[in-house]
Design a protein around this motif. Structure first.
Motif, mmCIF file in Angstrom:
data_model
loop_
_atom_site.group_PDB
_atom_site.id
_atom_site.type_symbol
_atom_site.label_atom_id
_atom_site.label_comp_id
_atom_site.label_asym_id
_atom_site.label_seq_id
_atom_site.Cartn_x
_atom_site.Cartn_y
_atom_site.Cartn_z
ATOM 1 N N PRO A 111 53.635 23.807 13.604
ATOM 2 C CA PRO A 111 54.450 23.446 14.769
ATOM 3 C C PRO A 111 54.157 22.059 15.326
ATOM 4 O O PRO A 111 55.083 21.313 15.650
ATOM 5 C CB PRO A 111 54.111 24.546 15.790
ATOM 6 N N VAL A 112 52.866 21.688 15.436
ATOM 7 C CA VAL A 112 52.524 20.398 16.031
ATOM 8 C C VAL A 112 53.012 19.246 15.157
ATOM 9 O O VAL A 112 53.617 18.277 15.644
ATOM 10 C CB VAL A 112 51.005 20.291 16.269
ATOM 11 N N GLY A 113 52.782 19.350 13.868
ATOM 12 C CA GLY A 113 53.221 18.294 12.968
ATOM 13 C C GLY A 113 54.732 18.153 12.951
ATOM 14 O O GLY A 113 55.262 17.028 12.937
ATOM 15 N N PHE A 114 55.437 19.272 12.956
ATOM 16 C CA PHE A 114 56.900 19.201 12.927
ATOM 17 C C PHE A 114 57.436 18.636 14.239
ATOM 18 O O PHE A 114 58.393 17.847 14.234
ATOM 19 C CB PHE A 114 57.484 20.592 12.678
ATOM 20 N N LEU A 115 56.820 19.017 15.352
ATOM 21 C CA LEU A 115 57.236 18.457 16.643
ATOM 22 C C LEU A 115 57.056 16.944 16.648
ATOM 23 O O LEU A 115 57.955 16.203 17.105
ATOM 24 C CB LEU A 115 56.428 19.089 17.775
ATOM 25 N N LEU B 182 59.808 15.321 14.744
ATOM 26 C CA LEU B 182 61.064 15.328 15.491
ATOM 27 C C LEU B 182 61.090 14.237 16.558
ATOM 28 O O LEU B 182 62.080 13.517 16.720
ATOM 29 C CB LEU B 182 61.286 16.696 16.146
ATOM 30 N N VAL B 183 59.972 14.118 17.294
ATOM 31 C CA VAL B 183 59.895 13.117 18.362
ATOM 32 C C VAL B 183 59.971 11.705 17.779
ATOM 33 O O VAL B 183 60.678 10.837 18.313
ATOM 34 C CB VAL B 183 58.596 13.302 19.175
ATOM 35 N N LEU B 184 59.260 11.473 16.702
ATOM 36 C CA LEU B 184 59.285 10.142 16.091
ATOM 37 C C LEU B 184 60.664 9.828 15.519
ATOM 38 O O LEU B 184 61.138 8.683 15.600
ATOM 39 C CB LEU B 184 58.217 10.051 14.999
ATOM 40 N N LEU C 99 57.837 22.701 21.150
ATOM 41 C CA LEU C 99 56.874 22.422 22.215
ATOM 42 C C LEU C 99 56.580 23.684 23.005
ATOM 43 O O LEU C 99 55.433 23.949 23.378
ATOM 44 C CB LEU C 99 57.410 21.322 23.136
ATOM 45 N N ARG C 100 57.611 24.492 23.223
ATOM 46 C CA ARG C 100 57.406 25.762 23.942
ATOM 47 C C ARG C 100 56.581 26.732 23.110
ATOM 48 O O ARG C 100 55.732 27.471 23.653
ATOM 49 C CB ARG C 100 58.776 26.352 24.294
ATOM 50 N N VAL C 101 56.791 26.760 21.799
ATOM 51 C CA VAL C 101 56.001 27.621 20.922
ATOM 52 C C VAL C 101 54.523 27.238 20.983
ATOM 53 O O VAL C 101 53.638 28.105 21.006
ATOM 54 C CB VAL C 101 56.526 27.528 19.473
ATOM 55 N N ILE C 102 54.249 25.949 21.034
ATOM 56 C CA ILE C 102 52.857 25.475 21.091
ATOM 57 C C ILE C 102 52.167 25.972 22.356
ATOM 58 O O ILE C 102 50.968 26.280 22.344
ATOM 59 C CB ILE C 102 52.825 23.941 21.004
ATOM 60 N N LEU D 120 51.969 11.741 20.874
ATOM 61 C CA LEU D 120 50.559 11.437 21.091
ATOM 62 C C LEU D 120 49.895 12.461 22.011
ATOM 63 O O LEU D 120 48.704 12.763 21.853
ATOM 64 C CB LEU D 120 50.418 10.038 21.701
ATOM 65 N N LEU D 121 50.655 12.979 22.965
ATOM 66 C CA LEU D 121 50.075 13.843 23.983
ATOM 67 C C LEU D 121 49.921 15.293 23.542
ATOM 68 O O LEU D 121 49.004 15.982 23.992
ATOM 69 C CB LEU D 121 50.953 13.807 25.253
ATOM 70 N N VAL D 122 50.823 15.775 22.699
ATOM 71 C CA VAL D 122 50.791 17.199 22.365
ATOM 72 C C VAL D 122 49.450 17.547 21.733
ATOM 73 O O VAL D 122 48.983 16.877 20.813
ATOM 74 C CB VAL D 122 51.964 17.564 21.425
ATOM 75 N N PRO D 123 48.773 18.574 22.253
ATOM 76 C CA PRO D 123 47.456 18.922 21.722
ATOM 77 C C PRO D 123 47.562 19.611 20.371
ATOM 78 O O PRO D 123 48.548 20.299 20.082
ATOM 79 C CB PRO D 123 46.887 19.870 22.783
ATOM 80 N N SER D 124 46.556 19.417 19.557
ATOM 81 C CA SER D 124 46.508 20.104 18.271
ATOM 82 C C SER D 124 46.131 21.565 18.490
ATOM 83 O O SER D 124 45.321 21.890 19.364
ATOM 84 C CB SER D 124 45.488 19.435 17.345
ATOM 85 N N VAL D 125 46.738 22.427 17.708
ATOM 86 C CA VAL D 125 46.422 23.851 17.776
ATOM 87 C C VAL D 125 46.179 24.347 16.367
ATOM 88 O O VAL D 125 46.622 23.740 15.384
ATOM 89 C CB VAL D 125 47.554 24.667 18.440
ATOM 90 N N ALA D 126 45.486 25.463 16.264
ATOM 91 C CA ALA D 126 45.225 26.039 14.953
ATOM 92 C C ALA D 126 46.526 26.505 14.318
ATOM 93 O O ALA D 126 47.456 26.935 15.013
ATOM 94 C CB ALA D 126 44.262 27.220 15.090
#
Length: 393
Positions: free
Chosen positions: A78-82, A85-87, A127-130, A186-192
């Motif tokens: 999810p984080v990588g795909f988000l 999308l943002v970029l 982002l909501r899933v994260i 840049l801001l979205v935190p990494s998650v497992a």
């Protein structure tokens, strides 16, 4: 991995704060683009209203792409795909600014605006899933309430910033909103990485979407709520003129709406409680009655009371929609359902804009009030499965 992340992740406030700022900055391009695009169009075509064509292209692209992009994202973290999308959105907006600087054709700008809009719905969904991996289910109402308050601040401050920067240069304004809109990467935190999920079981759904009727019910409510709020935000100038004021007095309606909405978000954040079915029905009824009061335009005080009623329940209802869809959607579909929730709001804006363009403000408000009432009645007589949190029912 559980539905709402590990215990370690939920005990840290740092990742949640980063997520809150990520969700606030993700909205900057959409919040600032009406002003920024109008100024851009004014410089290129001489007509500020041509900026609406860029907004329409961006919004329609979001509606069309939310399901395909969300489903593609199932294959990735999810984080990588988000971030992708943002970029991608940022590159499209930067290309739009460059095309405007080079005085390219307005048709080319419309195409680039559509490309920038493709990612909006899916990005909000992921982002909501994260967030589910950053906080426990018990803390979700507080996080969503704070996010709603920051969202209101974004939609108040971003147009002001776009207007000020646009005085320097419309192209510079678009570049700045592009830079701010890129911050979530840049801001979205990494998650497992989440555990692999089983294939979706067969279940009754709306044709072509895989979305069941209980989910569709809340998407209808989100569309109606978005249409009602948009009627005030878009029709504020017309309201001011109808009461004999100058156009600048539109703030008499937009500011109370935003303040009441921000207060509603803070209320949810402080209480950190989910609404009961009865409370949700009361909130939907308040939105319906508030819209009706504005539509009647019986007097300025009553109209402002209606605006405040609408604003006061905007964040609580939005929080309830998000929490309920979280419970109703199977894990494999959460990103697309959250993306559809954001897109449902955009559809409401499109509906309101269309009616305002074709009819009077009073007619638009009356139709929106009827839509809100219909949504309220549907929730009142709807299946208990829509509240039970079991998507299989």
């Amino acid at each position: 991995m559980g539905l709402h992340g590990s215990a370690a992740a939920t005990d840290r406030s740092g990742p949640l704060i980063r997520w809150l700022f990520a969700t606030a900055t993700l909205n900057v391009p959409q919040a600032a683009s009406p002003i920024a695009f109008a100024l851009l169009a004014l410089g290129l075509t001489g007509e500020a209203t041509d900026g609406a064509a860029l907004i329409l292209a961006m919004t329609l692209a979001q509606v069309a792409a939310v399901l395909p992009l969300s489903r593609i994202g199932r294959r990735f973290a999810p984080v990588g795909f988000l971030r992708a999308l943002v970029l991608g959105r940022s590159l499209a907006l930067a290309a739009l600014a460059l095309a405007a600087w080079l005085e390219a054709s307005f048709g080319a700008l419309i195409v680039l605006a559509a490309l920038a809009g493709l990612a909006n719905g899916a990005a909000h969904g992921y982002l909501r899933v994260i967030l589910n991996q950053l906080v426990t289910a018990a803390r979700l109402p507080r996080a969503l309430g704070l996010a709603a308050t920051l969202n209101e601040l974004t939609f108040v401050l971003a147009p002001v910033a776009a207007s000020g920067l646009g005085v320097v240069s419309p192209v510079f304004a678009v570049l700045m909103l592009t830079a701010l809109g890129a911050l979530p990467a840049l801001l979205v935190p990494s998650v497992a990485a989440p555990d692999p999920l089983p294939a979706l079981p067969a279940a009754p759904s709306l044709v072509g979407t895989g979305i069941g009727a209980p989910i569709a019910l809340w998407l209808l409510c989100a569309t109606a709520s978005g249409a009602a709020v948009a009627a005030i935000e878009i029709g504020a100038v017309a309201l001011a003129l109808d009461f004999g004021f100058e156009a600048a007095y539109a703030v008499l309606f937009t500011v109370p709406l935003c303040v009441a909405s921000a207060a509603g978000g803070l209320w949810i954040g402080i209480r950190n409680l989910r609404a009961t079915r009865r409370m949700v029905l009361v909130q939907l009824a308040m939105m319906s009655f508030g819209t009706l009061l504005v539509a009647l335009q019986a007097s300025l005080p009553l109209t402002m009371v209606g605006v405040v009623m609408m604003g006061a329940v905007t964040a609580p209802l939005g929080t309830h929609y998000s929490l309920t869809l979280d419970a109703l959607a199977p894990p494999q579909q959460r990103a697309e359902v959250f993306g559809l929730l954001r897109t449902a709001n955009a559809v409401g804006i499109i509906l309101t804009s269309s009616v305002l363009a074709l009819a009077s403000l009073s007619m638009a408000l009356m139709l929106v009030a009827c839509l809100m009432l219909a949504a309220t009645l549907c929730v009142g007589v709807g299946s208990p499965a829509a509240f039970a949190g079991d998507w299989r029912r």
